[in-house]
Design an enzyme around this catalytic site. Structure first.
Site, PDB file in Angstrom:
ATOM      1  N   CYS A   1      43.809  25.749  72.867  1.00 16.84           N
ATOM      2  CA  CYS A   1      43.645  26.141  74.272  1.00 16.84           C
ATOM      3  C   CYS A   1      42.322  25.614  74.835  1.00 16.84           C
ATOM      4  O   CYS A   1      41.249  25.996  74.372  1.00 16.84           O
ATOM      5  CB  CYS A   1      43.720  27.666  74.329  1.00 16.84           C
ATOM      6  SG  CYS A   1      43.003  28.423  75.767  1.00 16.84           S
TER       7      CYS A   1
ATOM      8  N   CYS B   1      40.020  28.244  76.397  1.00 19.37           N
ATOM      9  CA  CYS B   1      39.415  29.064  75.334  1.00 19.37           C
ATOM     10  C   CYS B   1      38.153  28.386  74.810  1.00 19.37           C
ATOM     11  O   CYS B   1      37.135  29.032  74.576  1.00 19.37           O
ATOM     12  CB  CYS B   1      40.394  29.255  74.177  1.00 19.37           C
ATOM     13  SG  CYS B   1      41.916  30.092  74.640  1.00 19.37           S
TER      14      CYS B   1
END
Length: 99
Positions: free
Chosen positions: A23, A26
């Protein structure tokens, strides 16, 4: 290793970052969380949970997007946010729940 359920029972707020290795947002949150840790010190614990390795927790807390942040206090989720967020906003939430 500490069990998740024991970890979130703390009277000190525990900010859980539900994330995934793949991600992008993230990864963008990593320096934000490091800055936050410096800002809040012992007022909170910051824990990262990889949703791909802990699917049971992701399911239990209905994580549908990463990153998702949940602030726990005494085992109860008191705040939740999905997506990228500023360290100053996170600091405010922690301070509201630190008492």
């Amino acid at each position: 290793m500490e069990k998740f359920e024991d970890l979130i029972q703390s009277p000190v707020p525990v900010l859980v970052d539900f994330f995934a290795e793949w991600c992008g947002p993230c990864k963008a949150m990593k320096p934000v969380l490091e800055e936050l840790k410096t800002m809040v010190g012992d007022k909170a614990r910051i824990v990262k949970i990889d949703v791909d390795q802990h699917e049971d927790l992701a399911t239990k807390y209905r994580i549908q997007a990463v990153p998702t942040f949940i602030l726990f206090k005494n085992g109860e989720p008191v705040w939740r946010h999905s997506g990228v967020i500023h360290s100053s906003e996170l600091k405010g939430v922690i301070e509201q729940n630190y008492a």
